[in-house]
Motif scaffolding. Structure first.
Motif, PDB file in Angstrom:
ATOM      1  N   UNK A 113       1.236  -1.548  -0.261  1.00  0.00           N
ATOM      2  CA  UNK A 113      -0.423   0.509  -0.129  1.00  0.00           C
ATOM      3  C   UNK A 113       1.041   1.291  -0.442  1.00  0.00           C
ATOM      4  N   UNK A 114       0.834   2.571  -0.512  1.00  0.00           N
ATOM      5  CA  UNK A 114       0.719   3.639  -1.121  1.00  0.00           C
ATOM      6  C   UNK A 114       0.986   4.354   0.542  1.00  0.00           C
ATOM      7  N   UNK A 115       1.838   5.435   0.851  1.00  0.00           N
ATOM      8  CA  UNK A 115       1.364   6.190   1.642  1.00  0.00           C
ATOM      9  C   UNK A 115       0.073   6.781   1.354  1.00  0.00           C
ATOM     10  N   UNK A 116      -0.333   7.438   0.758  1.00  0.00           N
ATOM     11  CA  UNK A 116      -1.927   7.674   0.259  1.00  0.00           C
ATOM     12  C   UNK A 116      -3.426   6.782   1.085  1.00  0.00           C
ATOM     13  N   UNK A 117      -3.022   5.859   0.367  1.00  0.00           N
ATOM     14  CA  UNK A 117      -3.715   5.267   0.648  1.00  0.00           C
ATOM     15  C   UNK A 117      -3.620   4.425   2.075  1.00  0.00           C
ATOM     16  N   UNK A 118      -2.101   4.478   3.032  1.00  0.00           N
ATOM     17  CA  UNK A 118      -2.812   4.366   4.518  1.00  0.00           C
ATOM     18  C   UNK A 118      -2.991   5.850   5.423  1.00  0.00           C
ATOM     19  N   UNK A 119      -2.844   6.993   4.550  1.00  0.00           N
ATOM     20  CA  UNK A 119      -3.644   8.028   5.042  1.00  0.00           C
ATOM     21  C   UNK A 119      -4.692   7.609   5.354  1.00  0.00           C
ATOM     22  N   UNK A 120      -5.231   7.898   4.058  1.00  0.00           N
ATOM     23  CA  UNK A 120      -6.866   7.482   4.055  1.00  0.00           C
ATOM     24  C   UNK A 120      -7.222   6.663   4.965  1.00  0.00           C
ATOM     25  N   UNK A 121      -7.263   5.223   4.700  1.00  0.00           N
ATOM     26  CA  UNK A 121      -7.388   4.306   6.054  1.00  0.00           C
ATOM     27  C   UNK A 121      -7.089   4.814   6.955  1.00  0.00           C
ATOM     28  N   UNK A 122      -6.071   5.528   7.523  1.00  0.00           N
ATOM     29  CA  UNK A 122      -6.248   5.952   8.667  1.00  0.00           C
ATOM     30  C   UNK A 122      -7.525   6.743   9.682  1.00  0.00           C
TER      31      UNK A 122
END
Length: 83
Positions: free
Chosen positions: A1-10
């Protein structure tokens, strides 16, 4: 997972958790009414701790940046002396 996806998920998980806690507290507000002052005090303490932590992290970041700049300048000076 890229950083943007992780941020959105969090972000979404935090939003969902907050909504669930809010619904639970609203549903059981009679039980938590007397403890409101204690909860407000704890939240205030938590906010002050977070503020202090933020300031310390910013100071550490600034110190690290200054140390990096001085190390780079020192290395640059040494390279110029060798030339």
């Amino acid at each position: 997972m890229n950083k943007s996806t992780i941020n959105k998920t969090l972000w979404l998980s935090g939003l969902l958790t907050g909504a669930m806690v809010g619904a639970y507290l609203y549903k059981n507000k009679e039980e938590f009414g007397p403890q409101k002052e204690k909860l407000n005090s704890l939240l205030g303490d938590f906010q002050s701790i977070l503020g202090d932590l933020k300031n310390k992290l910013l100071e550490a970041k600034t110190d690290g940046l200054e140390a990096t700049k001085s190390a780079l300048q020192s290395a640059k000076d040494k390279v110029e002396k060798v030339k």
